[in-house]
Scaffold this active site. Structure first.
Site, mmCIF file in Angstrom:
data_model
loop_
_atom_site.group_PDB
_atom_site.id
_atom_site.type_symbol
_atom_site.label_atom_id
_atom_site.label_comp_id
_atom_site.label_asym_id
_atom_site.label_seq_id
_atom_site.Cartn_x
_atom_site.Cartn_y
_atom_site.Cartn_z
ATOM 1 N N ASP A 107 0.818 -1.206 0.000
ATOM 2 C CA ASP A 107 0.000 0.000 0.000
ATOM 3 C C ASP A 107 0.850 1.253 0.000
ATOM 4 O O ASP A 107 1.859 1.345 0.707
ATOM 5 C CB ASP A 107 -0.916 0.003 1.235
ATOM 6 C CG ASP A 107 -1.814 1.220 1.267
ATOM 7 O OD1 ASP A 107 -2.738 1.278 0.437
ATOM 8 O OD2 ASP A 107 -1.570 2.116 2.099
ATOM 9 N N GLU B 133 0.543 -1.176 -5.107
ATOM 10 C CA GLU B 133 -0.591 -0.256 -5.094
ATOM 11 C C GLU B 133 -0.037 1.116 -5.455
ATOM 12 O O GLU B 133 0.244 1.947 -4.607
ATOM 13 C CB GLU B 133 -1.275 -0.247 -3.720
ATOM 14 C CG GLU B 133 -2.620 0.483 -3.697
ATOM 15 C CD GLU B 133 -2.515 1.961 -3.319
ATOM 16 O OE1 GLU B 133 -3.379 2.743 -3.758
ATOM 17 O OE2 GLU B 133 -1.572 2.316 -2.584
#
Length: 642
Positions: A278, A320
């Site tokens: 992330d 991501e």
């Protein structure tokens, strides 16, 4: 490149109690991946010889502790390294509490997922976050614990085992850029630990932060403006890209790398098969830049991936990185890092252009932009999706727009107007998220059904409009399933759930309308979906059919690069996939009118005699040398058997 003696010795000390064959296997992996590991570390931490010894020691310890079933998985994946590129892959993303209530409830839903064809389950953040507002779980307070309301780490390990035995890979988020203010590292820093203070970027006054701010974009301008927050305990300004209680980590500190490397190994040993990295684009800070996509990010990821390959090669990394195409390719590996960074990356551009085509009923911008994407390593795969848990930001490049006679700014404004329902004739019911008056940026929240006009059509009781909206929902999914890679369904979209009308009832969500498109999976809708004549049943049946069809098409292996053609007609997107067994030509009519595919296009691709894999029908041009597509129709054309 030879593995140094001190590194090899550290590994052998850890491996002293394992059998000779297992020790040999680890050393073979170490030799295979040593260059990638040492190069990545050396790029970022040039004087970190001791770090390499510590990392290999940690990898050896994780290897020794790894469950026998996971060791077998590693061997299977090593022998079939393209396992995740195969067309039988289908993803599903959800929040554990909104799918099954808790981890045990998710396990009870495995049969449903298998029936849908799912092989890859992404459970949104479930590691223990801070109390209260936590950015949907992305403010992690403990990487080694599960949210108490969902279960325990033992429950997670049990779920991973049950999923694996059902042929489903568990995907979890690993937040690399920041931790919660309540994380033990941050607590220690606030209590005066100089070592832990150096885990973060802290400044005594605004001099340096103000210099950085000149070139830093704001991620959440509405509720978290700026990128630095004063903290009384630290007596300083701490870097907080996302929210005041999410403290950015200082990846220039090798201790931070070592800490997160151990987290990677820990989660892998719980049975996690894919780690979604992330906010990876934000890891490295450099004055005078946006502090995104810096080259050190790719070196860091390469080193983490190499370490995982040594200890647990069954684990994949997914980047991501919601960035421009020229930057995105580097997250899968470009140049000297070709194929050495992440295994998977989100195809944000495809998602944006699917919605752009449906609103504009024109494929010219999408065709140009998607054709211009740089090639990615053949050993990697895109993650494709119609939407995800996040808002939709209109990442339309100004140069791409200008190339087809559009204004990028005006087109982005049109898309925001269309999907918020403000544009005349729009039947979309999206919500504006994070309006930035300075730039005009307006992102959009909403479920697929609500954005595609299905919610409005059902409310109006307009059967024709319902039919058209269902066709648009299935067309959008046909595009992403026909692209290759791993297509991912967002929970609820498979049964056409609309925006959650109660999204703001939870005080923790009241300021974040993205929760409108994160509704709990509706059991009543699932029950209605068992009737194929209902809207829910039509959408669910259509998606199952797409998944089954793509699983039998070798052309959709992720190593086969899509080639965007034309367009010959502004309403039809054409994508060719040239596999050694023949070409597949996908054609998508994004309009409400009949549109043609010319006969010469079929002949050009060697499809004089073609069959549509989706309908099973033979397809031949008519007297006008055209194949006519019904409104909102998709066809996947392959060579007919002689």
């Amino acid at each position: 490149m030879t593995v140094p003696a001190d590194v090899r010795a550290a590994a052998r000390r850890r491996l002293a109690e394992v059998t000779p064959d297992r020790r040999d296997l680890f050393e073979l992996r170490l030799e295979r991946w040593w260059e990638d590991l040492s190069d990545g570390i050396g790029t970022v931490y040039p004087d970190a010889g001791g770090l390499l010894v510590d990392l290999v020691d940690a990898a050896a310890q994780a290897y020794v502790e790894r469950d026998p079933e996971l060791h077998r998985l590693d061997q299977e994946r090593t022998l079939a390294p393209d396992w995740f590129q195969r067309p039988g892959m289908l993803g599903y993303a959800t929040y554990a509490d909104r799918f099954g209530g808790d981890l045990a409830g998710v396990a009870e839903g495995i049969g449903y997922l298998r029936e849908l064809g799912v092989t890859y389950l992404h459970l949104m953040p479930l590691l223990r976050p801070r109390e209260g507002d936590n950015d949907g779980g992305y403010a992690v307070a403990d990487y080694r614990a599960v949210r108490a309301d969902l279960g325990t780490m033992d429950d997670l390990r049990d779920l991973a085992t049950r999923l694996r035995r059902a042929g489903i890979s568990l995907v979890l988020d690993l937040v690399l850029n920041h931790v919660a203010r309540e994380h033990p590292w941050a607590q220690a820093a606030r209590e005066g630990s100089a070592q832990h203070r150096d885990y973060f970027l802290v400044f005594p006054d605004r001099t340096v932060p103000d210099q950085y701010e000149r070139t830093l974009p704001e991620v959440f301008p509405d509720f978290a403006p700026g990128s630095f927050t004063w903290d009384d305990d630290l007596h300083g300004w701490v870097w907080t890209t996302f929210n005041s209680w999410q403290w950015d980590l200082s990846w220039a500190n090798p201790r931070v790398f070592a800490e997160l490397a151990r987290v990677v190994l820990f989660l892998a040993n719980q049975g996690v098969e894919v780690l979604r990295l992330d906010a990876i684009a934000f890891l490295w800070k450099r004055m005078g830049t946006s502090c995104q996509n810096e080259p050190e990010v790719h070196a860091i990821t390469q080193a983490l991936r190499a370490l995982a390959r040594i200890a647990c090669p069954g684990v994949l990394f997914k980047a991501e990185a919601i960035v421009g195409p020229a930057d995105l390719v580097h997250y899968l590996g470009a140049g000297a890092r070709h194929g050495k960074v992440s295994d998977l990356a989100y195809h944000n551009a495809l998602m944006v252009h699917v919605w752009s085509m449906l609103a504009a009923k024109d494929v010219r911008l999408a065709s140009h932009a998607l054709r211009a994407l740089p090639p990615v390593p053949s050993t990697t795969a895109w993650v494709t999706y119609v939407r995800c848990h996040d808002d939709i930001g209109w990442a339309v490049d100004d140069g791409d727009a200008a190339a087809v006679g559009l204004s990028g700014h005006a087109h982005r404004a049109f898309l925001s107007d269309w999907y918020s329902g403000a544009f005349p004739g729009s039947d979309a019911r999206g919500l504006v998220f994070q309006h930035n008056p300075a730039t005009g940026d307006r992102r959009i929240s909403g479920t697929t059904a609500s954005l595609a006009g299905l919610e409005a059509a059902r409310d109006a009781g307009d059967a024709d409009a319902v039919d058209a909206a269902v066709a648009r929902v299935l067309l959008a999914h046909a595009v992403v399933m026909g692209w290759g890679g791993i297509p991912v369904l967002w929970s609820g979209d498979e049964v056409a759930l609309p925006n959650d009308p109660d999204w703001a009832d939870d005080p923790a969500h009241a300021d974040d309308n993205r929760w409108a498109h994160r509704p709990p999976l509706d059991l009543a809708a699932l029950a209605r979906a068992q009737d194929p004549s209902t809207v829910e049943g039509r959408v669910l049946g259509g998606l199952r059919h797409l998944a089954r069809t793509r699983a039998d098409l070798p052309h959709l292996h992720a190593s086969v690069r899509p080639d965007v053609l034309g367009p010959d007609d502004p309403g039809v997107l054409l994508v060719a996939r040239r596999h050694p067994r023949g070409t597949m030509l996908a054609a998508y009519n994004v309009t409400g009118q009949w549109r043609p595919v010319t006969g010469w296009r079929l002949r050009e691709q060697g499809l004089e005699a073609a069959v549509d894999a989706l309908s099973g029908e033979r397809v031949t041009p008519g007297d006008d040398d055209q194949v006519w597509l019904a409104p909102w129709r998709a066809v996947w054309l392959t060579a007919a058997e002689p």
